[in-house]
Motif scaffolding. Structure first.
Motif, PDB file in Angstrom:
ATOM      1  N   ALA A 536     -24.839 -31.384 -24.409  1.00 16.48           N
ATOM      2  CA  ALA A 536     -25.338 -32.367 -25.215  1.00 16.48           C
ATOM      3  C   ALA A 536     -25.482 -31.564 -26.610  1.00 16.48           C
ATOM      4  O   ALA A 536     -25.258 -32.286 -27.556  1.00 16.48           O
ATOM      5  CB  ALA A 536     -26.907 -33.020 -24.785  1.00 16.48           C
ATOM      6  N   ILE A 537     -26.214 -30.451 -26.545  1.00 14.33           N
ATOM      7  CA  ILE A 537     -25.816 -29.368 -27.513  1.00 14.33           C
ATOM      8  C   ILE A 537     -24.813 -29.328 -28.471  1.00 14.33           C
ATOM      9  O   ILE A 537     -24.568 -29.527 -29.403  1.00 14.33           O
ATOM     10  CB  ILE A 537     -26.861 -27.949 -27.246  1.00 14.33           C
ATOM     11  N   ASP A 538     -23.765 -29.220 -27.576  1.00 10.19           N
ATOM     12  CA  ASP A 538     -22.448 -29.111 -27.895  1.00 10.19           C
ATOM     13  C   ASP A 538     -22.203 -30.495 -28.480  1.00 10.19           C
ATOM     14  O   ASP A 538     -20.928 -30.298 -29.754  1.00 10.19           O
ATOM     15  CB  ASP A 538     -21.057 -29.130 -26.740  1.00 10.19           C
ATOM     16  N   LEU A 539     -22.118 -31.428 -28.071  1.00 10.73           N
ATOM     17  CA  LEU A 539     -21.932 -32.916 -28.635  1.00 10.73           C
ATOM     18  C   LEU A 539     -22.662 -33.055 -30.349  1.00 10.73           C
ATOM     19  O   LEU A 539     -21.579 -33.488 -31.112  1.00 10.73           O
ATOM     20  CB  LEU A 539     -21.713 -33.882 -28.345  1.00 10.73           C
ATOM     21  N   LEU A 540     -23.706 -32.720 -30.269  1.00 18.09           N
ATOM     22  CA  LEU A 540     -24.181 -33.166 -31.517  1.00 18.09           C
ATOM     23  C   LEU A 540     -23.721 -31.585 -32.002  1.00 18.09           C
ATOM     24  O   LEU A 540     -24.368 -31.799 -33.659  1.00 18.09           O
ATOM     25  CB  LEU A 540     -26.233 -32.330 -31.352  1.00 18.09           C
ATOM     26  N   GLY A 541     -23.225 -30.891 -32.137  1.00 15.73           N
ATOM     27  CA  GLY A 541     -22.528 -29.620 -33.018  1.00 15.73           C
ATOM     28  C   GLY A 541     -21.368 -30.321 -33.541  1.00 15.73           C
ATOM     29  O   GLY A 541     -20.209 -29.763 -34.464  1.00 15.73           O
ATOM     30  N   LYS A 542     -20.987 -31.695 -32.804  1.00 12.89           N
ATOM     31  CA  LYS A 542     -19.111 -32.253 -33.271  1.00 12.89           C
ATOM     32  C   LYS A 542     -19.971 -32.984 -33.924  1.00 12.89           C
ATOM     33  O   LYS A 542     -19.673 -34.450 -33.839  1.00 12.89           O
ATOM     34  CB  LYS A 542     -18.692 -31.821 -32.218  1.00 12.89           C
ATOM     35  N   PRO A 543     -19.899 -33.547 -35.455  1.00 15.04           N
ATOM     36  CA  PRO A 543     -20.088 -34.441 -35.891  1.00 15.04           C
ATOM     37  C   PRO A 543     -19.203 -35.579 -36.061  1.00 15.04           C
ATOM     38  O   PRO A 543     -19.786 -36.750 -35.991  1.00 15.04           O
ATOM     39  CB  PRO A 543     -21.230 -34.314 -37.502  1.00 15.04           C
ATOM     40  N   THR A 544     -17.936 -35.336 -35.936  1.00 17.64           N
ATOM     41  CA  THR A 544     -17.103 -36.326 -36.327  1.00 17.64           C
ATOM     42  C   THR A 544     -17.065 -37.080 -35.226  1.00 17.64           C
ATOM     43  O   THR A 544     -16.781 -37.936 -34.888  1.00 17.64           O
ATOM     44  CB  THR A 544     -15.560 -36.100 -36.479  1.00 17.64           C
ATOM     45  N   LYS A 545     -17.207 -36.951 -33.649  1.00 19.58           N
ATOM     46  CA  LYS A 545     -17.484 -36.913 -32.607  1.00 19.58           C
ATOM     47  C   LYS A 545     -18.239 -37.921 -32.216  1.00 19.58           C
ATOM     48  O   LYS A 545     -17.678 -38.971 -31.648  1.00 19.58           O
ATOM     49  CB  LYS A 545     -16.572 -35.474 -31.407  1.00 19.58           C
ATOM     50  N   PHE A 546     -19.832 -37.585 -32.285  1.00 16.44           N
ATOM     51  CA  PHE A 546     -20.571 -38.271 -32.185  1.00 16.44           C
ATOM     52  C   PHE A 546     -20.324 -39.318 -33.219  1.00 16.44           C
ATOM     53  O   PHE A 546     -20.820 -40.461 -32.035  1.00 16.44           O
ATOM     54  CB  PHE A 546     -22.110 -37.232 -32.963  1.00 16.44           C
ATOM     55  N   ALA A 547     -20.011 -39.292 -34.458  1.00 11.65           N
ATOM     56  CA  ALA A 547     -19.720 -40.533 -34.984  1.00 11.65           C
ATOM     57  C   ALA A 547     -18.656 -41.534 -34.551  1.00 11.65           C
ATOM     58  O   ALA A 547     -19.253 -42.954 -34.400  1.00 11.65           O
ATOM     59  CB  ALA A 547     -19.561 -40.410 -36.297  1.00 11.65           C
ATOM     60  N   THR A 548     -18.352 -40.966 -34.052  1.00 13.27           N
ATOM     61  CA  THR A 548     -16.983 -41.683 -33.192  1.00 13.27           C
ATOM     62  C   THR A 548     -17.036 -42.516 -31.573  1.00 13.27           C
ATOM     63  O   THR A 548     -16.825 -43.910 -31.818  1.00 13.27           O
ATOM     64  CB  THR A 548     -15.493 -41.009 -33.131  1.00 13.27           C
ATOM     65  N   LEU A 549     -18.252 -41.907 -31.286  1.00 12.81           N
ATOM     66  CA  LEU A 549     -18.606 -42.868 -29.967  1.00 12.81           C
ATOM     67  C   LEU A 549     -19.369 -43.862 -30.389  1.00 12.81           C
ATOM     68  O   LEU A 549     -19.336 -44.517 -29.912  1.00 12.81           O
ATOM     69  CB  LEU A 549     -19.454 -41.452 -29.102  1.00 12.81           C
ATOM     70  N   LEU A 550     -20.589 -43.566 -31.551  1.00 16.62           N
ATOM     71  CA  LEU A 550     -20.873 -44.762 -31.640  1.00 16.62           C
ATOM     72  C   LEU A 550     -20.429 -46.165 -32.640  1.00 16.62           C
ATOM     73  O   LEU A 550     -21.009 -47.672 -32.494  1.00 16.62           O
ATOM     74  CB  LEU A 550     -22.665 -44.074 -32.561  1.00 16.62           C
ATOM     75  N   SER A 551     -19.290 -45.859 -33.418  1.00 16.50           N
ATOM     76  CA  SER A 551     -18.507 -46.762 -34.180  1.00 16.50           C
ATOM     77  C   SER A 551     -17.196 -47.456 -33.934  1.00 16.50           C
ATOM     78  O   SER A 551     -16.881 -48.710 -34.701  1.00 16.50           O
ATOM     79  CB  SER A 551     -18.235 -46.044 -35.140  1.00 16.50           C
TER      80      SER A 551
END
Length: 556
Positions: A536-551
């Motif tokens: 989870a910490i790793d994902l939160l450190g990757k804003p582009t990937k995080f945004a892609t998962l939700l969009s």
């Protein structure tokens, strides 16, 4: 004048004369006639048993057994609470109980403290994890195996419980007189900044103070500089629906639909919206779930997923989409009864088992994946019903080896940690402690001297193979060949421990830290080494990937 009875009054009158004549307004084939008829039969059966059975019939025990069997035939969540279990019920709903702040577990044929609340009466009296409770108020537990220690421990706040305790590292039991208090079970057991700007909240329950605790944690973490959040709902069994609704409202705007309940009693069907201003609708969030995330915890995870408010990470949740209400019964008894299913904003119900249609063995049927319906989140991402919450990002969890499962089942890690604690007053601080080669070697030596028995899968298979070929002509030669290779397939604990060291080490670390530093220390360990938290910490450190998962837009 003829009075027209509504169905409820008709039903009540229909059972008033159970054991006597049936009411005249019922007739064969009528549902209420069948109810009254069968209750009459039941009362007569009990009367005959009570009168003629060879031994004395305990009416309380017999009736409670039949009620429990009846309710069990519906689902595991429809439950009867006799008067002597009301305190347990209140503890589940309010999160409060009167006691000394410990959990007892039967380990190695003895009652040991497996959890202790920090700053509780037991902790302040000097008790610790691993301590063995020998006597409670004069009752020697070894002489009373049928007695539930939890019942002996009960008492009102302000009263004193007399204990005789064999503490770890000691050979003679010691007396303790501990005054009971009202203990509040925490819902939020950890709230901390785990990396710069990343907050973490571990929510373990949904009792009456859950929302208040989460809100307090959020405000405090924001003061400490939180810019991203991990909400951990793993192993959370759920609780009060109202708390799930209010916790969702902390993260989604006022007026948004949260959950809808639908059942047989139409006037109880209700749609719940967020009634208050949210605390935070913008902070990037990851919600951790696993296969033991259930009920109210699934509502929170599912609602945040439906509104694309958080990335859900982990394993598929349990799949409990049923709602229970509590009904008061005579003589201070209660019944919790399943009255509805709940539906989250996308329209899906995540119930995994069909208790109405059961298998031949009486177990509930699982809804088939092929029958799952497709729904869509606010951003148009596909989600499905009928089997829990499917994470947006799966974390594959490797099942424990048979060796690790055997160690846990027989409490060997707990027992070693207790003995180690008795022999060593200190270990390194929780933030730096690690099980090294020396501790593993000590565990190996201790295990060899213990009464632990284990048969490796390969040995089990070899024995089965020998048994299956016993009647064949080549058996003697085959047996001789296998016996010549005994060192390769015969279970060897040292070899098993070495083979599974990577798996056993973190389990042993957690157990040892719990013995020395309790829940607070385990929280520290988890935020350093727990693979799911690290992901989870790793994902939160990757804003582009995080945004892609939700969009992702998948809606046609």
């Amino acid at each position: 004048m003829r009075i027209k009875l509504n169905p409820t009054k008709k039903y009540l009158l229909g059972i008033l004369l159970v054991g006597g004549s049936l009411l005249s307004f019922t007739k064969p084939g009528d549902r209420f006639f069948e109810i009254a008829k069968n209750l009459d039969i039941y009362a007569t059966v009990f009367k005959e048993l009570s009168t003629y059975y060879v031994d004395e019939v305990d009416p309380k025990k017999s009736i409670e057994t039949s009620i429990e069997a009846l309710l069990k035939s519906f689902d595991p969540y429809t439950v009867y609470y006799p008067e002597n279990e009301i305190d347990e019920f209140l503890q589940m709903t309010t999160g409060k109980y009167q006691g000394i702040g410990i959990i007892l577990s039967e380990i190695n044929q003895s009652q040991r403290i497996s959890f202790i609340e920090e700053n509780s009466p037991a902790h302040l009296a000097g008790l610790g994890i691993g301590d063995q409770i020998v006597r409670i108020n004069g009752t020697l537990l070894s002489d009373s195996p049928e007695t539930d220690p939890a019942i002996l421990m009960k008492g009102s706040a302000g009263s004193t419980v007399q204990l005789e305790v064999l503490q770890v590292g000691q050979s003679i039991p010691k007396p303790f007189a501990i005054k009971r208090e009202t203990v509040q079970i925490k819902n939020v057991v950890n709230a901390a900044i785990v990396r710069p700007g990343i907050g973490y909240i571990l929510l373990e329950d949904f009792n009456a103070s859950a929302t208040k605790e989460v809100k307090t944690a959020l405000i405090e973490l924001k003061k400490q500089g939180m810019q991203k959040l991990i909400l951990d709902l793993r192993n959370n069994p759920g609780g009060l629906l109202t708390q799930a609704i209010d916790i969702c409202n902390l993260f989604i705007p006022k007026g948004a639909k949260i959950v809808e309940t639908r059942g047989k009693v139409e006037e109880w069907n209700k749609s719940y919206q967020a009634l208050n201003q949210a605390i935070d609708t913008e902070t990037p969030m990851v919600v951790l779930i696993n296969n033991r995330t259930a009920s109210a915890a699934e509502i929170v995870a599912g609602v945040l997923q439906d509104y694309d408010r958080a990335v859900i990470m982990g394993q598929k949740s349990f799949g409990k989409g049923l709602v229970q209400v509590t009904r008061d019964l005579p003589y201070r008894t209660k019944m919790k009864i399943t009255t509805a299913k709940y539906y989250i904003p996308s329209g899906r119900c995540i119930q995994a088992l069909d208790y109405k249609n059961k298998n031949a063995d009486g177990t509930a049927k699982a809804f088939q994946d092929s029958a799952a319906k497709v729904f869509y989140t606010q951003n148009g991402r596909k989600v499905v019903d009928g089997g829990g919450i499917l994470p947006d990002q799966l974390i594959q969890k490797k099942p424990l080896s048979a060796f690790a499962q055997a160690l846990l089942a027989k409490d060997m890690l707990f027992l070693f940690a207790s003995e180690f604690h008795g022999a060593h007053s200190n270990i390194a601080r929780a933030e730096s402690f690690a099980v090294d080669a020396d501790i593993l070697e000590q565990f190996n030596a201790w295990l060899a001297k213990s009464h632990f028995s284990y048969e490796a899968p390969v040995e089990n298979q070899v024995k089965k193979l020998l048994e299956q070929t016993r009647d064949q002509a080549e058996y003697a030669e085959f047996q001789q060949l296998l016996h010549s290779q005994t060192t390769h397939w015969k279970t060897n604990l040292t070899r098993e421990l070495k083979l599974h060291a990577m798996e056993i080490t973190p389990l042993l670390e957690q157990e040892m830290i719990m013995h020395y530093y309790w829940q607070k220390g385990l929280n520290t360990w988890s935020t350093r080494k727990d693979p799911s938290i690290l992901s989870a910490i790793d994902l939160l450190g990757k804003p582009t990937k995080f945004a892609t998962l939700l969009s992702r837009q998948e809606k046609p």
